[in-house]
Each structure stands twice: as C-alpha cells, then as structure tokens.
Motif scaffolding. Structure first.
Motif, PDB file in Angstrom:
ATOM      1  N   SER A 240       0.828  -1.209   0.000  1.00 26.46           N
ATOM      2  CA  SER A 240       0.000   0.000   0.000  1.00 26.46           C
ATOM      3  C   SER A 240       0.863   1.261   0.000  1.00 26.46           C
ATOM      4  N   ARG A 241       2.156   1.110   0.359  1.00 26.51           N
ATOM      5  CA  ARG A 241       3.062   2.262   0.441  1.00 26.51           C
ATOM      6  C   ARG A 241       4.235   2.168  -0.525  1.00 26.51           C
ATOM      7  N   LYS A 242       4.626   0.916  -0.874  1.00 26.98           N
ATOM      8  CA  LYS A 242       5.864   0.733  -1.631  1.00 26.98           C
ATOM      9  C   LYS A 242       5.682  -0.294  -2.732  1.00 26.98           C
ATOM     10  N   LYS A 243       6.744  -0.493  -3.503  1.00 28.83           N
ATOM     11  CA  LYS A 243       6.768  -1.525  -4.532  1.00 28.83           C
ATOM     12  C   LYS A 243       7.886  -2.519  -4.209  1.00 28.83           C
ATOM     13  N   PHE A 244       7.709  -3.745  -4.686  1.00 28.27           N
ATOM     14  CA  PHE A 244       8.773  -4.723  -4.523  1.00 28.27           C
ATOM     15  C   PHE A 244       9.984  -4.298  -5.353  1.00 28.27           C
ATOM     16  N   VAL A 245      11.168  -4.708  -4.906  1.00 28.10           N
ATOM     17  CA  VAL A 245      12.415  -4.319  -5.555  1.00 28.10           C
ATOM     18  C   VAL A 245      13.016  -5.522  -6.280  1.00 28.10           C
ATOM     19  N   CYS A 246      13.570  -5.297  -7.459  1.00 27.35           N
ATOM     20  CA  CYS A 246      14.224  -6.372  -8.205  1.00 27.35           C
ATOM     21  C   CYS A 246      15.566  -5.875  -8.750  1.00 27.35           C
ATOM     22  N   SER A 247      16.356  -6.794  -9.281  1.00 20.69           N
ATOM     23  CA  SER A 247      17.703  -6.463  -9.760  1.00 20.69           C
ATOM     24  C   SER A 247      17.692  -5.370 -10.818  1.00 20.69           C
ATOM     25  N   ASN A 248      16.747  -5.437 -11.736  1.00 20.84           N
ATOM     26  CA  ASN A 248      16.727  -4.472 -12.838  1.00 20.84           C
ATOM     27  C   ASN A 248      16.449  -3.048 -12.384  1.00 20.84           C
ATOM     28  N   ASP A 249      15.956  -2.885 -11.162  1.00 20.94           N
ATOM     29  CA  ASP A 249      15.761  -1.531 -10.626  1.00 20.94           C
ATOM     30  C   ASP A 249      17.107  -0.851 -10.367  1.00 20.94           C
ATOM     31  N   PHE A 250      18.176  -1.628 -10.350  1.00 14.70           N
ATOM     32  CA  PHE A 250      19.522  -1.095 -10.123  1.00 14.70           C
ATOM     33  C   PHE A 250      20.325  -1.024 -11.426  1.00 14.70           C
ATOM     34  N   SER A 251      19.666  -1.229 -12.555  1.00 18.22           N
ATOM     35  CA  SER A 251      20.375  -1.281 -13.837  1.00 18.22           C
ATOM     36  C   SER A 251      21.135   0.004 -14.142  1.00 18.22           C
ATOM     37  N   SER A 252      20.498   1.143 -13.973  1.00 19.52           N
ATOM     38  CA  SER A 252      21.143   2.424 -14.300  1.00 19.52           C
ATOM     39  C   SER A 252      22.341   2.690 -13.397  1.00 19.52           C
ATOM     40  N   VAL A 253      22.178   2.377 -12.106  1.00 20.78           N
ATOM     41  CA  VAL A 253      23.269   2.595 -11.151  1.00 20.78           C
ATOM     42  C   VAL A 253      24.445   1.679 -11.498  1.00 20.78           C
ATOM     43  N   LEU A 254      24.139   0.429 -11.822  1.00 23.32           N
ATOM     44  CA  LEU A 254      25.198  -0.516 -12.177  1.00 23.32           C
ATOM     45  C   LEU A 254      25.901  -0.085 -13.459  1.00 23.32           C
ATOM     46  N   TYR A 255      25.139   0.318 -14.459  1.00 21.64           N
ATOM     47  CA  TYR A 255      25.738   0.725 -15.736  1.00 21.64           C
ATOM     48  C   TYR A 255      26.684   1.906 -15.534  1.00 21.64           C
ATOM     49  N   TYR A 256      26.265   2.877 -14.748  1.00 21.60           N
ATOM     50  CA  TYR A 256      27.132   4.034 -14.491  1.00 21.60           C
ATOM     51  C   TYR A 256      28.419   3.602 -13.777  1.00 21.60           C
ATOM     52  N   LYS A 257      28.278   2.696 -12.804  1.00 19.64           N
ATOM     53  CA  LYS A 257      29.454   2.220 -12.061  1.00 19.64           C
ATOM     54  C   LYS A 257      30.429   1.498 -12.989  1.00 19.64           C
ATOM     55  N   LEU A 258      29.909   0.637 -13.851  1.00 13.31           N
ATOM     56  CA  LEU A 258      30.762  -0.097 -14.786  1.00 13.31           C
ATOM     57  C   LEU A 258      31.400   0.854 -15.798  1.00 13.31           C
ATOM     58  N   LEU A 259      30.625   1.793 -16.271  1.00 13.78           N
ATOM     59  CA  LEU A 259      31.112   2.748 -17.257  1.00 13.78           C
ATOM     60  C   LEU A 259      32.228   3.626 -16.685  1.00 13.78           C
ATOM     61  N   SER A 260      32.052   4.051 -15.457  1.00 15.81           N
ATOM     62  CA  SER A 260      33.023   4.965 -14.844  1.00 15.81           C
ATOM     63  C   SER A 260      34.337   4.287 -14.465  1.00 15.81           C
ATOM     64  N   GLU A 261      34.340   2.939 -14.377  1.00 15.20           N
ATOM     65  CA  GLU A 261      35.552   2.246 -13.949  1.00 15.20           C
ATOM     66  C   GLU A 261      36.120   1.290 -14.989  1.00 15.20           C
ATOM     67  N   LYS A 262      35.548   1.276 -16.184  1.00 12.39           N
ATOM     68  CA  LYS A 262      35.950   0.253 -17.156  1.00 12.39           C
ATOM     69  C   LYS A 262      37.427   0.346 -17.562  1.00 12.39           C
ATOM     70  N   GLU A 263      38.000   1.540 -17.565  1.00 12.09           N
ATOM     71  CA  GLU A 263      39.401   1.657 -17.985  1.00 12.09           C
ATOM     72  C   GLU A 263      40.362   1.086 -16.955  1.00 12.09           C
ATOM     73  N   TYR A 264      39.885   0.899 -15.710  1.00 12.87           N
ATOM     74  CA  TYR A 264      40.743   0.342 -14.659  1.00 12.87           C
ATOM     75  C   TYR A 264      40.531  -1.160 -14.478  1.00 12.87           C
ATOM     76  N   GLY A 265      39.447  -1.684 -15.016  1.00 11.61           N
ATOM     77  CA  GLY A 265      39.117  -3.086 -14.802  1.00 11.61           C
ATOM     78  C   GLY A 265      38.461  -3.286 -13.446  1.00 11.61           C
ATOM     79  N   PHE A 266      38.040  -4.522 -13.168  1.00 10.55           N
ATOM     80  CA  PHE A 266      37.246  -4.781 -11.962  1.00 10.55           C
ATOM     81  C   PHE A 266      37.808  -5.889 -11.090  1.00 10.55           C
TER      82      PHE A 266
END
Length: 411
Positions: A240-266
C-alpha cells in the motif's frame, strides 16, 4: 537456557520458514530463537524483494524472538563466506546452543560427513578438485565430482550436492568446525516443493517461486496459501506504500558504475577474476539491464548466480581487500539488532552479559561502542542499505528511509 540460531533471508517469509521455526524449537526444546538474516541484499546476488526491517517483522510475528543482521559483505557472498559470517555472529554471542537449518536430505550425519572433508581440505581432495576445474567444470559441479571421487561412499547420495539448502547446511557445519564452535547443528527436512520448482498445490512453496509469482505482477492473493496469516497483512501493508524491488531496478546505477571504472578493470572486487573483468569491459556496450547483462556474461564455468553476485560486489564497492579486512576482525565484530519480542527481554540481558561482541541497538551510539575498525565495517553496511532505500524510494516516489532514524522493531 537453550537457544536456537537460524540463518535465513526470509525473502519473503513463508509457511516453510514458520514450520522450520516451530519444528526446530520442538526438536531442541529451545527457550528462544535468534534469527540472523541478510540485510537489503541477498546471497544469490540480488536486492531483497522488500527491506530488511519488513522481513524482520515477519520473522518476529511468526516465532523468532530476536533478529540480527548479517553484515552485507557476507550476506551477498558465496555460500562459504555467507555461512562463515553468519555462524560467527551466532557463535560470538556465547549463548547459542543449536544451529537449526532446513535441508532437502534431512540427514545431519550425512551432511556432517561431507562438511568434515571440506573443512579439512585433504591434499588428495584438493588435487582432484583442481583437475575437474581444469576440465572446465563449474565450481559447484567440480566440487561435487571431486567429493564423490575422493569418498566413493558418497556416490549413492550424489543428489546432496545439487540442492541449495543441503549445500548451505554443509557450509554451516563446515564453519562450525573451522571456528571450533560448541554449537550443535540440527537439520529440519524441507517439506513440499524444491527451491527451483514452480508454485505447487501444497501449502509449502519456495521463496523463489513466490518471488517469481509476485514479480510477474500477480496479486498477493495468488500466494496466500503459501504464507502465514501474519505475513499476509504485512505484505498488503507494504504494497500500500511501496513496490517490490528487483535487480533491474539497479540497472542504471550498475551501468554508471561499470562505465566509470571500465578503464581500470574490476579485478579488485570480490570474486571478480581477470577473465570476467575483461569480459565485462568487452561486453559493456551491449548492456541493457542488470539481468540481461548476467545472461550475456555467463559461461559454462561461471553460473548466472555467480555473475550476478560479482556484479553486485562491483555495485556495492565490496572488494577482495574488504573481505580480507573483515575476516581479520573475526568475521562479525558486532551484532546489529533489527528487532526483538518483548517477551525476549531475558535473552537480551543474557547476551549483553555473555557476548564476545557489542550489541548495537541504536546506530547513533555505534561509534562510541565499536572500535575504529569495526565501525568502518558498520559504515559500509549503512551505505549499502542507503543505496537500497534510495532506489526503493524512487520506485514509490517517496523519500528514502534513513538507517539512523529507523526505530528498533519491538513486537
């Protein structure tokens, strides 16, 4: 005083979990049950369906007396580290007498037999394991094959290695052995459908099947048969107040993190191999979502779940150095309380008297109670939870919850 410890995620809490709580208490004659649960991210490498405080309340209303949080560095790690961190938390309370867990086989002697081999890691077994890994087996399959070759008597029970709760149970016992814990392991045979099975017609159903049903947009009424009455109302209130959370809700955050560090590797991140790091960099231009990227990266040697866990380590800034650092602290240098039952006040008093680690009931007081190293670990946990709260709030267009102002659950 007999005290049961249960390690869980309750993602979400269902009839099988309630049965385990009740059956564990019956088998051991325990006076109290302490549940240690994952925080806002879980061991399969994903965000929890609903936040840790909501899941803790479900546990308390269905039979747990005290709920503690497993630090995130362990909660989102491999079965071995997950078990080691959670077992350490229970062990260092200096009060828990039994560790109770569900398993598909229900045979504690068989699970102990396997755990003893893995705990000692004989040279012959390690050599066989490496050979199977060189042949291209995934780690779970290589370990299963190596165990059977090392101990042929286990061949008749080879299915034990294919079931997730058996695997976790083995890791719990292994952690007890390695930590020289006096806690006695007890297993409760799981009822009803298996972990990967679809929603069945019986009253017992896996959390995975329930998540899949809810993730498909089905009404909560579709899973009412599989969850306790107390949980039905809590889930309805939550939605009634919130929505369930799933992995794809973090897609944009993950993409930015990967993009910002790709030249250094992981490679600095926990569980990320040089090969996986290179594959992430090469495939990044094909990134669409969290889930689809896991599918794109998985190989015969690396399962979807392992890839998902690695990506979550990157997203949450959990490095190999972090794990080494936390392990040096004895895995869990504090016990953070999420909630407790009023009737369990004697249990809290006993823990405060006997525990080897501080009990954190109010985050504002944590810096005074913990040493500097332990406080660094707690701050990482808080930051990880705040990320979850921020994304969850965005889905519901609400202000994010604040870890420092969330009240302690008392039921």
């Amino acid at each position: 005083m007999k005290i049961n410890g249960i390690i869980a995620e309750y993602n979400p809490f269902h009839n099988g979990h309630k049965y385990q709580l009740e059956e564990s208490k019956r088998l051991t004659g325990a006076d109290y049950t302490i549940a240690v649960i994952s925080g806002n991210f879980v061991q399969r490498g994903a965000p929890a369906l609903l936040d840790k405080h909501s899941r803790a309340e479900m546990a308390l209303r269905c039979g747990a007396d005290l709920v503690l949080e497993i630090p995130a560095v362990y909660a989102v790690s491999s079965a071995e580290y997950f078990a080691a961190g959670a077992v350490s938390l229970l062990n260092r309370l200096n009060l828990v007498t039994h560790l109770c867990f569900g398993s598909e086989c229900g045979d504690i002697s068989l699970l102990k037999q396997v755990a003893s081999v893995l705990s000692d890691e004989p040279e012959e077994f390690t050599f066989i394991l490496k050979e199977f890994l060189r042949m291209g087996y995934s780690y779970p399959n290589a370990r299963s094959a190596a165990l059977i070759q090392y101990a042929p008597v286990l061949a008749d029970n080879s299915d034990i290695f294919r079931s997730p709760n058996n695997i976790l149970g083995i890791e719990y016992i292994k952690a007890l052995l390695r930590q020289k814990s006096p806690i006695v392991p007890v297993t409760v045979k799981r009822l009803g459908a298996g972990y990967h099975d679809p929603v069945p017609e019986t009253e017992y159903c896996s959390a995975l099947a329930i998540r899949q049903s809810l993730g498909e947009g089905k009404a909560i009424s579709c899973v009412h048969a599989y969850i306790p009455e107390e949980v039905k109302s809590l889930l309805s209130q939550y939605l009634s107040r919130k929505k369930f959370v799933c992995s794809n809700d973090f897609s944009s955050v993950l993409y930015y993190k990967l993009l910002s560090e790709k030249e250094y590797g992981f490679e600095k991140y926990l569980d990320v191999s040089p090969a996986l790091s290179d594959r992430i960099v090469k495939q990044l231009n094909k990134f669409v979502s969290f889930d689809s990227f896991c599918d794109l990266l998985k190989t015969k040697e690396m399962t979807y779940t392992r890839i998902s866990r690695c990506l979550l380590h990157i997203l949450l800034n959990i490095t190999k150095e972090d794990m080494a650092y936390c392990t040096e602290l004895g895995y869990t240098p504090y016990a953070r309380v999420l909630g407790f039952r009023k009737a369990a006040a004697p249990l809290l008093s006993a823990i405060k008297e006997k525990s080897n680690i501080p009990l954190i009931t109010k985050l504002a007081d944590a810096e005074k109670i913990l040493d500097a190293d332990s406080y660094i670990m707690l701050k990482q946990d808080i930051q990880i939870s705040q990320l979850y709260h921020g994304v969850a709030a965005g889905l519901s267009v609400n202000a994010p919850l604040n870890e420092y102002t969330l009240p302690l659950l008392i039921v």
